[in-house]
Write an enzyme that holds these catalytic residues in place. Structure first.
Site, PDB file in Angstrom:
ATOM      1  N   ASP A 136      19.565  16.473  12.549  1.00 26.19           N
ATOM      2  CA  ASP A 136      20.433  16.481  11.364  1.00 26.19           C
ATOM      3  C   ASP A 136      20.377  15.141  10.645  1.00 26.19           C
ATOM      4  OD1 ASP A 136      22.079  17.643   9.514  1.00 26.19           O
ATOM      5  OD2 ASP A 136      23.919  17.294  10.638  1.00 26.19           O
ATOM      6  N   ARG A 154      41.232  11.413  11.024  1.00 27.32           N
ATOM      7  CA  ARG A 154      41.024  10.125  10.354  1.00 27.32           C
ATOM      8  C   ARG A 154      40.287   9.109  11.207  1.00 27.32           C
ATOM      9  NH1 ARG A 154      46.343   9.282   6.638  1.00 27.32           N
ATOM     10  NH2 ARG A 154      46.800  11.479   6.396  1.00 27.32           N
ATOM     11  N   LYS A 193      38.070   6.973  15.906  1.00 28.11           N
ATOM     12  CA  LYS A 193      37.953   8.240  15.178  1.00 28.11           C
ATOM     13  C   LYS A 193      38.732   9.332  15.900  1.00 28.11           C
ATOM     14  CE  LYS A 193      34.132  11.329  13.896  1.00 28.11           C
ATOM     15  NZ  LYS A 193      32.717  11.325  13.470  1.00 28.11           N
ATOM     16  N   LEU A 242      39.594   3.729   7.560  1.00 35.47           N
ATOM     17  CA  LEU A 242      38.189   3.593   7.155  1.00 35.47           C
ATOM     18  C   LEU A 242      37.699   4.834   6.446  1.00 35.47           C
ATOM     19  CD1 LEU A 242      36.747   1.948  10.397  1.00 35.47           C
ATOM     20  CD2 LEU A 242      37.008   0.860   8.162  1.00 35.47           C
ATOM     21  N   GLY A 243      38.326   5.951   6.742  1.00 39.26           N
ATOM     22  CA  GLY A 243      37.894   7.188   6.087  1.00 39.26           C
ATOM     23  C   GLY A 243      38.545   8.388   6.724  1.00 39.26           C
ATOM     24  N   LYS A 290      20.054  12.800   7.653  1.00 39.42           N
ATOM     25  CA  LYS A 290      20.348  12.815   6.213  1.00 39.42           C
ATOM     26  C   LYS A 290      21.202  11.584   5.927  1.00 39.42           C
ATOM     27  CE  LYS A 290      24.182  15.924   7.082  1.00 39.42           C
ATOM     28  NZ  LYS A 290      24.993  17.056   6.739  1.00 39.42           N
ATOM     29  N   ASN A 339      24.731  11.065   7.344  1.00 41.80           N
ATOM     30  CA  ASN A 339      24.948  10.792   8.768  1.00 41.80           C
ATOM     31  C   ASN A 339      24.544   9.379   9.160  1.00 41.80           C
ATOM     32  OD1 ASN A 339      25.988  13.267   9.248  1.00 41.80           O
ATOM     33  ND2 ASN A 339      24.096  14.181   9.996  1.00 41.80           N
TER      34      ASN A 339
HETATM   35  P1  AMP Z   1      33.417  11.008   9.853  1.00 44.33           P
HETATM   36  O1  AMP Z   1      34.484  11.824  10.438  1.00 44.33           O
HETATM   37  O2  AMP Z   1      32.461  10.500  10.869  1.00 44.33           O
HETATM   38  O3  AMP Z   1      32.736  11.685   8.695  1.00 44.33           O
HETATM   39  O4  AMP Z   1      34.120   9.693   9.279  1.00 44.33           O
HETATM   40  C1  AMP Z   1      34.885   9.696   8.109  1.00 44.33           C
HETATM   41  C2  AMP Z   1      34.658   8.392   7.373  1.00 44.33           C
HETATM   42  O5  AMP Z   1      35.121   7.292   8.153  1.00 44.33           O
HETATM   43  C3  AMP Z   1      33.196   8.104   7.111  1.00 44.33           C
HETATM   44  O6  AMP Z   1      32.784   8.705   5.943  1.00 44.33           O
HETATM   45  C4  AMP Z   1      33.173   6.579   7.059  1.00 44.33           C
HETATM   46  O7  AMP Z   1      33.521   6.125   5.781  1.00 44.33           O
HETATM   47  C5  AMP Z   1      34.249   6.175   8.024  1.00 44.33           C
HETATM   48  N1  AMP Z   1      33.696   5.857   9.343  1.00 44.33           N
HETATM   49  C6  AMP Z   1      33.399   6.717  10.345  1.00 44.33           C
HETATM   50  N2  AMP Z   1      32.911   6.085  11.413  1.00 44.33           N
HETATM   51  C7  AMP Z   1      32.884   4.772  11.104  1.00 44.33           C
HETATM   52  C8  AMP Z   1      32.463   3.585  11.793  1.00 44.33           C
HETATM   53  N3  AMP Z   1      31.977   3.653  13.030  1.00 44.33           N
HETATM   54  N4  AMP Z   1      32.559   2.397  11.165  1.00 44.33           N
HETATM   55  C9  AMP Z   1      33.044   2.340   9.891  1.00 44.33           C
HETATM   56  N5  AMP Z   1      33.453   3.419   9.191  1.00 44.33           N
HETATM   57  C10 AMP Z   1      33.382   4.626   9.764  1.00 44.33           C
END
Ligand code: AMP
Length: 361
Positions: free
Chosen positions: A222, A111, A128, A104-105, A224, A227
């Site tokens: 925070d 990741r 995550k 997802l990201g 924005k 987030n």
């Molecule tokens: P983060 O570490 O929270 O910045 O997550 C990295 C990327 O993963 C984010 O920019 C989103 O694109 C994706 N992501 C994070 N959490 C979620 C979630 N709960 N559902 C869907 N995509 C997510």
């Protein structure tokens, strides 16, 4: 017939926590704690038929190359496991509990993957990863613990749920609600700015989430677009509690948060309270309707200067009602900022609120 929207609603209503002794499978918990309107058996087939995409082996590849095993006090501090967490223990989780899906990201600390619980009824989540050694390198172990503890105790349709967490030698894994429409920031970048209708709906949802948060004595600090995530129905989901403080009646002085969203009292190093979030709500409203933050300038000093003098300018395209709300929130004196309950009654928010008298099937 179940739709993705119904299923998301059902998932959001389900409860993975238990105060009882650990149970052997998720189904038991769901049967026991599911909200009355949920029907796990009918959503089951549907949940398992949702395509979670192709797993790319990224977690294993990453784990070979990244992070170190940690030891000592820091390791103890990061031995986070929701199955043993005080007030809300969950069942025991591990990576083996999930079928892995698409990436997802990538976050700063690891990741994020779409996953499905192997146990019935198959739950779809975002998993995550956070590398412990990297949290330690940035000295944010405490902050991370706090973020996780705060988020696990929150239950609101516009706040991303944290269902549970577990860890291995190198990583912490967070089981997060899956935000099907991804990042708010990406949507905003794509279109430049949102229509006033769309902005007002988000601000309505955001205000409700903030009222809930403040009622729990949590200040976000925070806010924005980066987030914020979007659920499958396009609803706002507040995530990332990295800077939030659990502050029962506390006045804090720490400088934190993103520059553009900082209120005058934080820029000036004064004490602050939950009304920092009122200010940030005003900045967010501006950014949604205009497409950029209101006090942007070249360099920190110039931005601070504009914030302290509340140097607010509106493009001609912005409606008088939107301007009125933003101006009432962006007040130098925190006491003069429009209280959140009044934001909910502001004509601009009320005007675009969808009618609730349509009964959904
Ligand atoms: P983060 O570490 O929270 O910045 O997550 C990295 C990327 O993963 C984010 O920019 C989103 O694109 C994706 N992501 C994070 N959490 C979620 C979630 N709960 N559902 C869907 N995509 C997510």
């Amino acid at each position: 017939m179940a739709t993705v929207a119904t299923l998301t609603r059902q998932i959001a209503d389900l409860e993975l926590n238990t105060k009882q002794a650990p149970q052997s499978d998720v189904a038991k918990l769901l049967t026991k704690f599911a909200a009355p309107q949920t029907k796990p058996s009918s959503s089951k087939a549907f949940a398992s038929s949702i395509d979670i995409g192709q797993y790319d082996g990224g977690l294993e590849i990453e784990n070979e190359e990244r992070g170190q095993v940690v030891a000592g006090d820091a390791a103890e501090e990061l031995a986070l496991d929701s199955s043993t967490s005080g007030p809300n223990p969950t069942r025991e989780w591990s990576l083996h509990s999930f079928d892995m899906g698409r990436p997802l990201g990538k976050g700063k600390f690891g990741r994020v993957y779409m996953v499905r619980t192997k146990a019935e009824p198959k739950y779809i989540l975002a998993l995550k990863t956070l590398y412990k050694s990297e949290l330690i390198a940035e000295d944010i172990q405490r902050q991370t613990r706090r973020e996780i503890e705060i988020q696990q105790n929150l239950r609101h349709p516009n706040i991303l749920r944290l269902y549970g967490y577990f860890h291995d030698e190198k990583r912490i894994f967070l089981m997060l609600e899956f935000a099907g429409k991804g990042e708010m920031y990406k949507q905003l970048s794509k279109v430049g700015r949102f229509s006033e209708r769309r902005s007002a709906r988000y601000i309505d949802q955001m205000t409700n989430a903030l009222i809930y948060l403040h009622s729990k004595h949590v200040i976000h600090r925070d806010i924005k677009p980066e987030n914020l995530l979007l659920g499958l129905n396009g609803e706002l989901k507040m995530g990332d509690f990295g800077w939030s403080v659990h502050a029962p009646g506390m006045r804090r002085k720490t400088l934190c948060g993103t520059l553009d969203y900082l209120p005058p009292e934080m820029v000036e190093g004064k004490e602050h309270d939950e009304r920092v979030d009122y200010w940030a709500l005003g900045v967010l409203t501006y950014e949604f309707v205009v497409g950029s933050a209101p006090f942007e300038a070249q360099g920190t000093k110039a931005t601070y200067g504009r914030i302290r003098s509340v140097d607010l300018k509106f493009p001609a395209t912005i409606s008088a009602e939107a301007k009125d709300l933003i101006t009432r929130l962006l007040q130098y004196d925190p006491k003069k900022r429009l209280p959140l309950t009044q934001v909910l009654n502001h004509p601009w928010v009320v005007k675009y609120r969808p009618r609730r008298d349509v009964v959904e099937a």
